[in-house]
Design a protein around this motif. Structure first.
Motif, short mmCIF file in Angstrom:
data_model
loop_
_atom_site.label_atom_id
_atom_site.label_comp_id
_atom_site.label_asym_id
_atom_site.label_seq_id
_atom_site.Cartn_x
_atom_site.Cartn_y
_atom_site.Cartn_z
N VAL A 183 0.84 -1.20 0.00
CA VAL A 183 0.00 0.00 0.00
C VAL A 183 0.87 1.25 0.00
O VAL A 183 0.40 2.34 -0.35
CB VAL A 183 -0.95 0.02 1.21
CG1 VAL A 183 -1.93 -1.14 1.14
CG2 VAL A 183 -0.19 0.00 2.54
N ALA A 184 2.15 1.10 0.37
CA ALA A 184 3.08 2.24 0.34
C ALA A 184 3.31 2.75 -1.08
O ALA A 184 3.82 3.86 -1.26
CB ALA A 184 4.42 1.84 0.97
N GLY A 185 2.94 1.96 -2.07
CA GLY A 185 3.08 2.38 -3.45
C GLY A 185 1.85 3.05 -4.02
O GLY A 185 1.85 3.49 -5.17
N TRP A 186 0.78 3.15 -3.22
CA TRP A 186 -0.46 3.75 -3.73
C TRP A 186 -0.36 5.26 -3.88
O TRP A 186 -0.87 5.82 -4.85
CB TRP A 186 -1.63 3.38 -2.82
CG TRP A 186 -2.06 1.96 -2.98
CD1 TRP A 186 -1.60 1.06 -3.89
CD2 TRP A 186 -3.05 1.27 -2.21
NE1 TRP A 186 -2.24 -0.15 -3.74
CE2 TRP A 186 -3.13 -0.05 -2.72
CE3 TRP A 186 -3.87 1.63 -1.15
CZ2 TRP A 186 -4.01 -1.01 -2.20
CZ3 TRP A 186 -4.75 0.68 -0.62
CH2 TRP A 186 -4.82 -0.61 -1.15
N ARG A 187 0.27 5.93 -2.91
CA ARG A 187 0.49 7.37 -3.00
C ARG A 187 1.77 7.70 -2.24
O ARG A 187 2.23 6.93 -1.39
CB ARG A 187 -0.68 8.18 -2.43
CG ARG A 187 -1.97 8.04 -3.22
CD ARG A 187 -2.97 9.15 -2.93
NE ARG A 187 -2.66 10.37 -3.67
CZ ARG A 187 -3.54 11.36 -3.84
NH1 ARG A 187 -4.75 11.28 -3.33
NH2 ARG A 187 -3.21 12.45 -4.52
N GLY A 188 2.35 8.86 -2.53
CA GLY A 188 3.57 9.27 -1.86
C GLY A 188 3.38 9.45 -0.37
O GLY A 188 2.38 10.02 0.07
N ARG A 224 -9.68 -3.40 7.05
CA ARG A 224 -10.00 -2.31 7.97
C ARG A 224 -9.00 -1.16 7.84
O ARG A 224 -9.27 -0.04 8.29
CB ARG A 224 -10.04 -2.81 9.42
CG ARG A 224 -8.72 -3.34 9.94
CD ARG A 224 -8.88 -3.93 11.34
NE ARG A 224 -7.63 -4.38 11.93
CZ ARG A 224 -7.07 -5.55 11.70
NH1 ARG A 224 -7.67 -6.42 10.88
NH2 ARG A 224 -5.94 -5.89 12.29
N PHE A 225 -7.86 -1.43 7.23
CA PHE A 225 -6.84 -0.41 7.00
C PHE A 225 -6.77 -0.01 5.53
O PHE A 225 -6.76 1.18 5.18
CB PHE A 225 -5.49 -0.94 7.47
CG PHE A 225 -4.34 0.01 7.29
CD1 PHE A 225 -4.31 1.23 7.93
CD2 PHE A 225 -3.26 -0.34 6.47
CE1 PHE A 225 -3.24 2.11 7.77
CE2 PHE A 225 -2.19 0.52 6.30
CZ PHE A 225 -2.18 1.75 6.95
N LEU A 267 -9.57 5.10 -0.16
CA LEU A 267 -10.30 6.36 -0.19
C LEU A 267 -9.36 7.55 -0.31
O LEU A 267 -9.63 8.52 -1.03
CB LEU A 267 -11.17 6.50 1.07
CG LEU A 267 -12.41 5.62 1.13
CD1 LEU A 267 -13.10 5.78 2.49
CD2 LEU A 267 -13.38 5.96 0.00
N LEU A 268 -8.22 7.47 0.40
CA LEU A 268 -7.24 8.56 0.33
C LEU A 268 -6.70 8.74 -1.08
O LEU A 268 -6.32 9.84 -1.47
CB LEU A 268 -6.08 8.28 1.29
CG LEU A 268 -6.35 8.48 2.79
CD1 LEU A 268 -5.12 8.13 3.59
CD2 LEU A 268 -6.78 9.92 3.07
N ARG A 269 -6.66 7.64 -1.84
CA ARG A 269 -6.16 7.74 -3.22
C ARG A 269 -7.04 8.62 -4.08
O ARG A 269 -6.60 9.14 -5.12
CB ARG A 269 -6.09 6.34 -3.85
CG ARG A 269 -5.11 5.39 -3.20
CD ARG A 269 -5.21 4.00 -3.79
NE ARG A 269 -4.56 3.88 -5.07
CZ ARG A 269 -4.60 2.78 -5.82
NH1 ARG A 269 -5.29 1.73 -5.43
NH2 ARG A 269 -3.96 2.75 -6.97
N LEU A 270 -8.29 8.80 -3.68
CA LEU A 270 -9.23 9.58 -4.48
C LEU A 270 -9.16 11.07 -4.18
O LEU A 270 -9.71 11.88 -4.93
CB LEU A 270 -10.67 9.08 -4.22
CG LEU A 270 -10.92 7.60 -4.50
CD1 LEU A 270 -12.36 7.24 -4.13
CD2 LEU A 270 -10.64 7.25 -5.96
N LEU A 271 -8.48 11.43 -3.08
CA LEU A 271 -8.44 12.84 -2.70
C LEU A 271 -7.56 13.65 -3.67
O LEU A 271 -6.51 13.18 -4.09
CB LEU A 271 -7.87 12.99 -1.29
CG LEU A 271 -8.74 12.52 -0.12
CD1 LEU A 271 -7.99 12.76 1.19
CD2 LEU A 271 -10.08 13.23 -0.11
N PRO A 272 -7.96 14.87 -3.97
CA PRO A 272 -7.08 15.76 -4.75
C PRO A 272 -5.86 16.13 -3.91
O PRO A 272 -5.89 16.11 -2.68
CB PRO A 272 -7.96 16.98 -5.04
CG PRO A 272 -8.99 16.96 -3.96
CD PRO A 272 -9.24 15.52 -3.63
#
Length: 256
Positions: A144-149, A230-231, A237-242
């Motif tokens: 999951v560390a690769g999903w966003r910086g 659960r994590f 959801l955070l991946r969708l945030l601008p």
């Protein structure tokens, strides 16, 4: 909807796990063996594998440095000469926390060699056989560390993002060739790699629980196997945030 062929019966299946002398890789190898698979375990150092392999004919140990291309090819060819590989799991990983304020280029390049280039070496070695048979499954252990910086992820995160992108492209190219592809995205798992973390890791799980989730994902034919939900669902959801919301939120919750 299953994106891959569902695999729940492991009896007689032959699986090569690369980078599986400890942690998630070893737990997965043990779970697959318990389910009836014939497993081949490779890594640079045997650690806890040799004693296990010595007492179980269904377990093979093959030493391997994924950064050594000729050795990867030689090992793969030797294994394929003994019979087809039904699944290859790439679990080799390198992790050191790093921030751009203390950038270590050599360390970053080592992460790339192990986490990403090593996967390319292994896939390149086994894919022709799978294509010839129109059968097999490739699974790569991302994060999951690769999903966003994220802070401290300068060396690690980009390599895992690359693995996820690689798996997506492999799936698109191989889905009509009879070859399954999956990417495993764990949250925090108690392994020698995460033991160096100096912070409380939310939703921390054991390697054995991670292995169960992987087998469950393969049984359901999933492409994106992520856990614990659960994590990881919150992270999705955070991946969708601008960016204008994401960056301040990361700073707030990490303090970095």
């Amino acid at each position: 909807m299953s994106l891959n062929k569902q695999i729940s019966d492991w009896q007689g299946r032959r699986v090569w796990l690369v980078g599986a002398s400890t942690g998630i890789g070893l737990a997965c190898a043990q779970a697959l063996r318990a389910a009836g698979a014939q497993v081949v375990v490779s890594a640079r150092k045997p650690q806890g594998v040799l004693a296990w392999a010595a007492q179980d004919a269904g377990v093979q140990w093959r030493p391997l440095d994924v950064c050594d291309g000729p050795q990867v090819q030689e090992t793969a060819q030797a294994l394929l000469a003994e019979g087809p590989l039904d699944m290859v799991v790439y679990a080799a990983g390198c992790y050191q926390a790093q921030r751009a304020t203390a950038m270590d280029l050599a360390d970053m390049l080592q992460h790339d060699k192990v986490n990403y280039q090593g996967a390319l070496q292994v896939i390149h070695a086994v894919l022709p056989s799978m294509l010839a048979r129109h059968s097999g499954h490739i699974s790569v252990l991302s994060s999951v560390a690769g999903w966003r910086g994220l802070p401290n992820g300068l060396a690690y995160g980009p390599t895992k993002a690359a693995l996820t992108h690689l798996a997506e492209t492999l799936y698109i190219d191989l889905q009509d060739q009879g070859i399954g592809v999956s990417v495993v995205n764990p949250g925090f798992v108690a392994t020698p790699l995460t033991a160096q973390n100096q912070f409380t890791m939310p939703a921390l799980i054991s390697p054995e629980e991670a292995a169960r989730e992987m087998l469950k994902g393969w049984a359901q034919g999933q492409f994106d196997i992520h856990f614990p939900k659960r994590f990881t669902l919150w992270l999705k959801l955070l991946r969708l945030l601008p960016y204008r919301l994401y960056f301040p939120l990361v700073r707030r919750f990490t303090g970095l």
